[in-house]
Write a protein that holds these residues in place. Structure first.
Motif, PDB file in Angstrom:
ATOM      1  N   GLU A 259      43.882 -11.913 -13.154  1.00 10.01           N
ATOM      2  CA  GLU A 259      43.582 -13.344 -13.260  1.00 10.01           C
ATOM      3  C   GLU A 259      44.561 -14.170 -12.426  1.00 10.01           C
ATOM      4  O   GLU A 259      44.172 -15.129 -11.749  1.00 10.01           O
ATOM      5  CB  GLU A 259      43.629 -13.757 -14.739  1.00 10.01           C
ATOM      6  CG  GLU A 259      43.151 -15.173 -15.016  1.00 10.01           C
ATOM      7  CD  GLU A 259      44.279 -16.183 -15.004  1.00 10.01           C
ATOM      8  OE1 GLU A 259      44.014 -17.379 -14.753  1.00 10.01           O
ATOM      9  OE2 GLU A 259      45.434 -15.779 -15.223  1.00 10.01           O
ATOM     10  N   HIS A 260      45.846 -13.808 -12.451  1.00  7.53           N
ATOM     11  CA  HIS A 260      46.844 -14.528 -11.653  1.00  7.53           C
ATOM     12  C   HIS A 260      46.668 -14.236 -10.164  1.00  7.53           C
ATOM     13  O   HIS A 260      46.852 -15.130  -9.328  1.00  7.53           O
ATOM     14  CB  HIS A 260      48.259 -14.140 -12.099  1.00  7.53           C
ATOM     15  CG  HIS A 260      48.751 -14.936 -13.261  1.00  7.53           C
ATOM     16  ND1 HIS A 260      48.249 -14.779 -14.537  1.00  7.53           N
ATOM     17  CD2 HIS A 260      49.690 -15.920 -13.340  1.00  7.53           C
ATOM     18  CE1 HIS A 260      48.868 -15.618 -15.349  1.00  7.53           C
ATOM     19  NE2 HIS A 260      49.743 -16.317 -14.652  1.00  7.53           N
ATOM     20  N   ALA A 261      46.321 -12.990  -9.835  1.00  9.23           N
ATOM     21  CA  ALA A 261      46.115 -12.641  -8.420  1.00  9.23           C
ATOM     22  C   ALA A 261      44.937 -13.429  -7.840  1.00  9.23           C
ATOM     23  O   ALA A 261      44.965 -13.826  -6.665  1.00  9.23           O
ATOM     24  CB  ALA A 261      45.870 -11.140  -8.283  1.00  9.23           C
ATOM     25  N   ALA A 262      43.925 -13.676  -8.662  1.00  5.85           N
ATOM     26  CA  ALA A 262      42.736 -14.402  -8.198  1.00  5.85           C
ATOM     27  C   ALA A 262      43.070 -15.810  -7.734  1.00  5.85           C
ATOM     28  O   ALA A 262      42.394 -16.369  -6.853  1.00  5.85           O
ATOM     29  CB  ALA A 262      41.695 -14.450  -9.306  1.00  5.85           C
ATOM     30  N   SER A 263      44.130 -16.385  -8.276  1.00  2.00           N
ATOM     31  CA  SER A 263      44.520 -17.741  -7.877  1.00  2.00           C
ATOM     32  C   SER A 263      45.067 -17.789  -6.455  1.00  2.00           C
ATOM     33  O   SER A 263      45.192 -18.869  -5.873  1.00  2.00           O
ATOM     34  CB  SER A 263      45.554 -18.305  -8.857  1.00  2.00           C
ATOM     35  OG  SER A 263      46.762 -17.567  -8.795  1.00  2.00           O
ATOM     36  N   PHE A 264      45.385 -16.621  -5.893  1.00  3.16           N
ATOM     37  CA  PHE A 264      45.914 -16.558  -4.524  1.00  3.16           C
ATOM     38  C   PHE A 264      44.841 -16.114  -3.528  1.00  3.16           C
ATOM     39  O   PHE A 264      45.145 -15.862  -2.361  1.00  3.16           O
ATOM     40  CB  PHE A 264      47.112 -15.611  -4.461  1.00  3.16           C
ATOM     41  CG  PHE A 264      48.299 -16.092  -5.255  1.00  3.16           C
ATOM     42  CD1 PHE A 264      49.121 -17.087  -4.752  1.00  3.16           C
ATOM     43  CD2 PHE A 264      48.569 -15.576  -6.505  1.00  3.16           C
ATOM     44  CE1 PHE A 264      50.213 -17.543  -5.473  1.00  3.16           C
ATOM     45  CE2 PHE A 264      49.658 -16.014  -7.240  1.00  3.16           C
ATOM     46  CZ  PHE A 264      50.482 -17.011  -6.734  1.00  3.16           C
ATOM     47  N   GLY A 265      43.596 -15.978  -3.974  1.00  2.00           N
ATOM     48  CA  GLY A 265      42.501 -15.682  -3.063  1.00  2.00           C
ATOM     49  C   GLY A 265      42.028 -14.242  -3.092  1.00  2.00           C
ATOM     50  O   GLY A 265      42.608 -13.375  -3.757  1.00  2.00           O
ATOM     51  N   THR A 402      54.041 -15.481 -13.719  1.00  2.00           N
ATOM     52  CA  THR A 402      53.867 -16.923 -13.478  1.00  2.00           C
ATOM     53  C   THR A 402      55.092 -17.492 -12.776  1.00  2.00           C
ATOM     54  O   THR A 402      54.972 -18.234 -11.780  1.00  2.00           O
ATOM     55  CB  THR A 402      53.644 -17.671 -14.812  1.00  2.00           C
ATOM     56  OG1 THR A 402      52.489 -17.148 -15.470  1.00  2.00           O
ATOM     57  CG2 THR A 402      53.446 -19.162 -14.564  1.00  2.00           C
ATOM     58  N   PHE A 403      56.273 -17.146 -13.262  1.00  2.00           N
ATOM     59  CA  PHE A 403      57.525 -17.651 -12.687  1.00  2.00           C
ATOM     60  C   PHE A 403      57.720 -17.178 -11.250  1.00  2.00           C
ATOM     61  O   PHE A 403      57.931 -17.985 -10.337  1.00  2.00           O
ATOM     62  CB  PHE A 403      58.710 -17.210 -13.557  1.00  2.00           C
ATOM     63  CG  PHE A 403      60.048 -17.588 -13.001  1.00  2.00           C
ATOM     64  CD1 PHE A 403      60.522 -18.889 -13.111  1.00  2.00           C
ATOM     65  CD2 PHE A 403      60.842 -16.644 -12.341  1.00  2.00           C
ATOM     66  CE1 PHE A 403      61.760 -19.245 -12.583  1.00  2.00           C
ATOM     67  CE2 PHE A 403      62.073 -16.992 -11.813  1.00  2.00           C
ATOM     68  CZ  PHE A 403      62.539 -18.302 -11.934  1.00  2.00           C
ATOM     69  N   PHE A 404      57.628 -15.857 -11.037  1.00  2.00           N
ATOM     70  CA  PHE A 404      57.862 -15.330  -9.690  1.00  2.00           C
ATOM     71  C   PHE A 404      56.730 -15.690  -8.731  1.00  2.00           C
ATOM     72  O   PHE A 404      56.948 -15.803  -7.519  1.00  2.00           O
ATOM     73  CB  PHE A 404      58.064 -13.817  -9.741  1.00  2.00           C
ATOM     74  CG  PHE A 404      59.388 -13.404 -10.315  1.00  2.00           C
ATOM     75  CD1 PHE A 404      60.563 -13.587  -9.598  1.00  2.00           C
ATOM     76  CD2 PHE A 404      59.475 -12.865 -11.589  1.00  2.00           C
ATOM     77  CE1 PHE A 404      61.790 -13.233 -10.134  1.00  2.00           C
ATOM     78  CE2 PHE A 404      60.695 -12.492 -12.134  1.00  2.00           C
ATOM     79  CZ  PHE A 404      61.863 -12.684 -11.412  1.00  2.00           C
ATOM     80  N   GLY A 405      55.530 -15.869  -9.286  1.00  2.00           N
ATOM     81  CA  GLY A 405      54.406 -16.276  -8.450  1.00  2.00           C
ATOM     82  C   GLY A 405      54.604 -17.656  -7.840  1.00  2.00           C
ATOM     83  O   GLY A 405      54.125 -17.938  -6.731  1.00  2.00           O
ATOM     84  N   LEU A 406      55.324 -18.535  -8.546  1.00  2.00           N
ATOM     85  CA  LEU A 406      55.593 -19.881  -8.033  1.00  2.00           C
ATOM     86  C   LEU A 406      56.449 -19.850  -6.777  1.00  2.00           C
ATOM     87  O   LEU A 406      56.291 -20.688  -5.874  1.00  2.00           O
ATOM     88  CB  LEU A 406      56.299 -20.718  -9.112  1.00  2.00           C
ATOM     89  CG  LEU A 406      55.470 -21.118 -10.339  1.00  2.00           C
ATOM     90  CD1 LEU A 406      56.350 -21.803 -11.371  1.00  2.00           C
ATOM     91  CD2 LEU A 406      54.321 -22.030  -9.927  1.00  2.00           C
ATOM     92  N   PHE A 407      57.364 -18.871  -6.704  1.00  2.00           N
ATOM     93  CA  PHE A 407      58.321 -18.809  -5.600  1.00  2.00           C
ATOM     94  C   PHE A 407      57.941 -17.787  -4.524  1.00  2.00           C
ATOM     95  O   PHE A 407      58.307 -17.944  -3.359  1.00  2.00           O
ATOM     96  CB  PHE A 407      59.724 -18.486  -6.124  1.00  2.00           C
ATOM     97  CG  PHE A 407      60.252 -19.492  -7.098  1.00  2.00           C
ATOM     98  CD1 PHE A 407      60.810 -20.678  -6.645  1.00  2.00           C
ATOM     99  CD2 PHE A 407      60.177 -19.276  -8.454  1.00  2.00           C
ATOM    100  CE1 PHE A 407      61.295 -21.634  -7.530  1.00  2.00           C
ATOM    101  CE2 PHE A 407      60.659 -20.212  -9.356  1.00  2.00           C
ATOM    102  CZ  PHE A 407      61.218 -21.398  -8.898  1.00  2.00           C
ATOM    103  N   MET A 408      57.222 -16.740  -4.939  1.00  2.00           N
ATOM    104  CA  MET A 408      56.951 -15.636  -4.011  1.00  2.00           C
ATOM    105  C   MET A 408      55.473 -15.475  -3.677  1.00  2.00           C
ATOM    106  O   MET A 408      55.112 -14.583  -2.908  1.00  2.00           O
ATOM    107  CB  MET A 408      57.488 -14.326  -4.613  1.00  2.00           C
ATOM    108  CG  MET A 408      58.982 -14.328  -4.891  1.00  2.00           C
ATOM    109  SD  MET A 408      59.530 -12.851  -5.803  1.00  2.00           S
ATOM    110  CE  MET A 408      59.116 -11.543  -4.652  1.00  2.00           C
ATOM    111  N   GLY A 409      54.629 -16.290  -4.256  1.00  2.00           N
ATOM    112  CA  GLY A 409      53.204 -16.160  -3.997  1.00  2.00           C
ATOM    113  C   GLY A 409      52.621 -14.926  -4.664  1.00  2.00           C
ATOM    114  O   GLY A 409      53.043 -14.513  -5.742  1.00  2.00           O
TER     115      GLY A 409
END
Length: 458
Positions: A259-265, A402-409
């Protein structure tokens, strides 16, 4: 001591290695057949077929997880009795776990069968995809009792230290599936239903190996006694129910990550999906670690050989470290090959390289969690396994990605999940070590009290 308590003697490292590798071969064979199965069906050129198998796999994963959970109960109870030298108790427990498993799986089939279309529709299947998935599941669900028998039989054989025959059950299943797939799908033109029939036949073949190993070789099935079975139901459920909940945590974690990966395309989703296919093949030797360490610990706990239990824990860590050093290095060196064979480009390729370079070694820490889970499942505290696995799937996944996704995509999603494995792997292993020390202390105190009582007698 019983001649069958083979895991209470010899090198603990050898036992861990043999039990893990034989288990891994069976697991990796099944994963490879699943990939080939999907490849054959994709050749039919209908995207609805591939989607139908995807929806059906969610339900099948649930039923297989139930079978694995009951098999964990069989392994723990039988191995502990064998370690105590009580073969009659081991035979009784093996018989009753098998009986309970067959009854339970038959009830699950009876409950799920008429509700399959509704379940698939809830998951998102509709129109032709829903029809194909329903037909596929109606065939495959009939094999659940056979899977239950095969899994429990493999668990009983692992409890006796017979890792090779336990492996043969899954290997034969994979071979039968691989041979029948192209024949039924293409030669007879049965398509997705042919794939389901092939899988059903493969699952029935597991019963043959199980019968030969458990009944003919080890003679571990006795007469079924309803009253004794009701007495054994509590210890069986005490292990099996938490194990079922534990198995449900993995798909939860995967769903959160996807679900989180989907937010990046779409590229990120493709990268996570490819990595998800690579992981079980590369790290199958670690996934088998829990099933390998469990019988060793249970037999030695039954025999009150705590020093060997500590050695088994150390041997498992050494095995996991060596395995990760070799396989992670191979994965790092082959990242270019993976990118090319999957035709990955842009962010998808970057994710594969990031995983192979930085994230893959986190599976060493995940193996520490597997060892901890084996301790708690086999030594009387299966609820701890459930809490640890759900902790990793929730607290160890969602906040971190969620945290690392904000900084590292998208790379932060993989890195966050890896950090969760590191944290909960260390927590689980430390908890397991302390629990074994606690069991050892309790046993020593009980023996001391017994000696003191004997001395007080006139």
């Amino acid at each position: 001591m019983s001649r069958q308590a083979t895991l209470t003697r010899g090198s603990t490292f050898k036992h861990v290695t043999v039990m893990s590798f034989t288990g891994a071969l069976g697991l990796m064979a099944m994963f490879l057949v699943d990939l080939v199965d999907m490849l054959f069906l994709s050749m039919l050129g209908e995207k609805e077929i591939v989607a139908a198998v995807g929806f059906a796999s969610t339900v099948i994963f649930f039923t297989v997880s139930l079978s694995i959970a009951v098999s964990i109960s069989a392994t723990a109870l039988v191995a502990r009795a064998v370690g105590q030298g009580d073969i009659e108790l081991a035979r009784r427990r093996a018989t009753h776990v098998l009986g309970v498993g067959v009854i339970f799986s038959s009830v699950v089939v009876w409950l799920l069968w008429p509700r399959i279309p509704a379940i698939l529709h809830f998951l998102g299947a509709d129109m032709r995809t829903l029809d194909l998935a329903t037909g596929y599941l109606h065939i495959l669900l009939l094999g659940m009792p056979a899977v239950m028998i095969g899994m429990i039989g493999s668990g009983i054989m692992r409890a006796l230290g017979d890792a090779k025959r336990a492996m043969y059950a899954t290997l034969l299943c994979s071979v039968v599936n691989a041979v029948l797939d192209p024949i039924l799908i293409f030669v007879f033109g049965l398509g997705i239903h042919g794939a389901a029939i092939a899988s059903l036949c493969a699952r029935l073949s597991m019963v043959v190996v199980t019968y030969y190993g458990v009944v003919k070789v080890h003679r571990m099935i006795g007469e079924f006694d309803l009253m004794e079975c009701l007495q054994d139901l509590k210890p069986i459920a005490k292990i099996a129910v938490p194990a079922m909940l534990t198995n449900m945590s993995s798909p939860l974690a995967n769903a959160i990550v996807m679900e989180h990966a989907a937010s990046f395309g779409d590229d990120a989703v493709a990268g996570v999906a490819i990595i998800g296919r690579v992981i079980p093949v590369v790290f199958g030797g670690l996934f088998a670690l829990s099933g390998a360490v469990g019988p060793i610990l249970a037999q030695n706990y039954g025999a009150k050989q705590f020093q060997r239990m500590h050695h088994a824990m150390t041997s498992a860590v050494v095995y996991a470290l060596g395995y990760c050093l070799v396989l992670c290095s191979a994965l790092y060196l082959s990242q270019g090959f993976l990118v090319s064979i999957f035709n990955a480009s842009n962010e998808t390729a970057d994710l594969i390289r990031f995983f192979a370079t930085y994230v893959s070694f986190s599976f060493f820490f995940q193996s520490l969690l597997f060892i901890g889970i084996a301790v708690f499942n086999n030594l009387g505290k299966p609820l701890n396994s459930t809490l640890l696995n759900f902790g990793r799937a929730t607290l160890g996944t969602w906040p971190l990605i969620t945290f690392f996704g904000l900084f590292m995509g998208a790379e932060g999603v993989l890195f966050g999940q890896a950090m969760g494995s590191v944290i909960f792997g260390c927590i689980g292993f430390v908890m397991a070590r302390r629990y074994i020390n606690e069991l050892e202390y309790r046993t020593e105190m009980t023996l001391a009290e017994s000696v003191h009582s004997d001395e007080m007698l006139p």
